[in-house]
Design an enzyme around this catalytic site. Structure first.
Site: not given
Lengths: 313, 313
Positions: B4-5, B57, B72
């Protein structure tokens, strides 16, 4: 700014004596292997041990029992590897590795390392590692899951230099440079004495060199463009106490560099001028101790903001 | 390993008094803006100055004359920006910036920074910069080509922490963690006294927090997963002499971190424990002095090889 990814992908394969000679497969075969990576052969030198092909994107070295191929830019080296596997059965492959070096702009590549090894893994059972951190310099390697025992003297060192500076870098970025001028800059007489050499200047910039002497090889690939400059030097020479690393760092003054070794004993010690930011090593079950060291020069700290688009401030 | 970035994209916009209040556009409007980034609103807090939306996010903060949105993962924040521009004419936009922070795996993003600003540039005339090196941590920013004079106290600091370690990191990766436990770990009583807070724990891991007090805000986003851990802290508080940076670094023990400032005076000085590897600054013609500093902790040097596929050695 034209971007060119100098950083290479690399395959190395060792075959069994039962298979016969890889060199005997002939230039036509290797031309096709190279074409599958979207590259082409520019020039060739041979000696009693090795055929060294200079490619439009890097190099191919073929010995009787092994070959190694490096390609940069957006080449598709995994395809070349798979094409080779179409012609050589698994049982004759004693060792195989596929590497991807640290890339400036990985999102511009045609495939990711993960995608490459997903495809290769459909044909060859292997294991993949990353040495170095994901968010800094790192090196990816996939190797065949077969025990292998390298011979004495089977050593490889890769010096990968980024952000080259100074007179050497200026010369490599200048118009009117000559092969002779680059050879002098790289101190070839000093570092590769007695080697047979074939080299090439690219337009508008860039330089490649293959060198062979007996069963030893060395290769240089230079992408001098500012902001994405990259120089790779790779050899199976023993570097320890050779002074070669120091000569290269002095000639090209990289802001940062990686040193990768396979059964190679040539660690650069930190000193007051540069720092080792990351070190990683692993005894690969395929017989090679692999080391990865990432260095940064102390002067590579203050960095001008780089304008990408729009008008200057 | 699920990747997950955590690293965010960010937009910040300041509008003219003629336009009226951005808050008055209402939650329905902002829900649509957020949806264009492929995110959704989870929770909201408001005070007399600001509506703070906690997103699936990251975060959105809306004041009368400005908003900032962070997202994100693989969100499409440029789309949200363009949707906003559909509803607010250029002449009412006094300042706009679009940032992308250092990404672990940029090739997994739906678009590159260059692609994002190519699209945004069709609508708004702007200039883009990269601060920091391409092959190490860096920050991209695009800003509107309009002179702007920020008010006194209009300052932003972003502390972006990578490779968190130690007890704090272990807790954030553990099962059974609680909001109360994370708040204690982040020393919220000490660093954000008197702030109204809204926070959220994600499954299986991850934590987000919005905090507001008058016209001041702070936000935390934590992606604790080993090998791609990332924690961002952003605020318009003055950090100088606040001790906040030191508390964060002590609580989360990042291996490396970036500190980005806009008219912010909070440089972390190097010491025997950590080094500043890169510093870059620029006086943006849109009125903000932007600074980027990339740090590495001395203990973040020896790195185990990371197995990606295949069997263990």
């Amino acid at each position: 700014m034209m971007f060119f990814e100098g950083s290479e992908k690399k395959i190395e394969v060792i075959t069994s004596t039962e298979f016969g000679s890889l060199r005997a497969l002939g230039k036509d075969f290797w031309t096709k292997v190279v074409a599958h990576a979207c590259a082409e052969i520019l020039d060739t030198i041979s000696n009693e041990h090795c055929d060294a092909y200079l490619l439009s994107e890097s190099s191919l070295f073929v010995w009787d029992d092994r070959f190694l191929m490096l390609t940069c830019g957006t080449t598709t080296l995994a395809e070349a590897f798979l094409y080779f596997c179409d012609h050589v059965s698994d049982k004759n492959i004693l060792f195989a590795s596929y590497q991807r070096k640290n890339e400036y702009l990985s999102h511009l590549q045609k495939s990711s390392f993960q995608e490459d090894i997903d495809r290769i893994s459909e044909r060859l059972d292997g294991t993949a590692y990353r040495l170095g951190n994901l968010d800094s310099h790192h090196n990816y390697i996939f190797h065949l899951n077969k025990p292998y025992q390298p011979e004495q003297g089977d050593t490889t060192s890769e010096l990968l230099m980024y952000h080259i500076k100074g007179e050497g870098a200026d010369y490599l970025r200048s118009e009117g440079q000559t092969l002779e001028g680059v050879r002098k800059l790289l101190c070839l007489d000093q570092i590769l004495p007695g080697f047979e050499i074939r080299d090439w200047l690219f337009e508008p910039f860039g330089y490649s060199l293959n060198a062979i002497k007996g069963d030893r090889y060395a290769t240089f690939h230079i992408t001098p463009q500012e902001e994405s400059s990259y120089v790779s030097f790779e050899t199976n020479l023993e570097l320890e106490d050779s002074g070669i690393l120091e000569i290269m760092l002095d000639a090209l003054k990289p802001g940062s560099w990686d040193l990768i070794g396979f059964n190679a004993l040539a660690p650069l010690l930190e000193n007051e001028r540069f720092t080792c930011l990351a070190e990683s090593k692993i005894a690969l079950p395929c017989g090679y101790d692999m080391t990865f060291n990432h260095y940064q020069h102390g002067e590579h700290k203050v960095i001008a903001a780089e304008r990408l688009t729009g008008k200057a401030a």
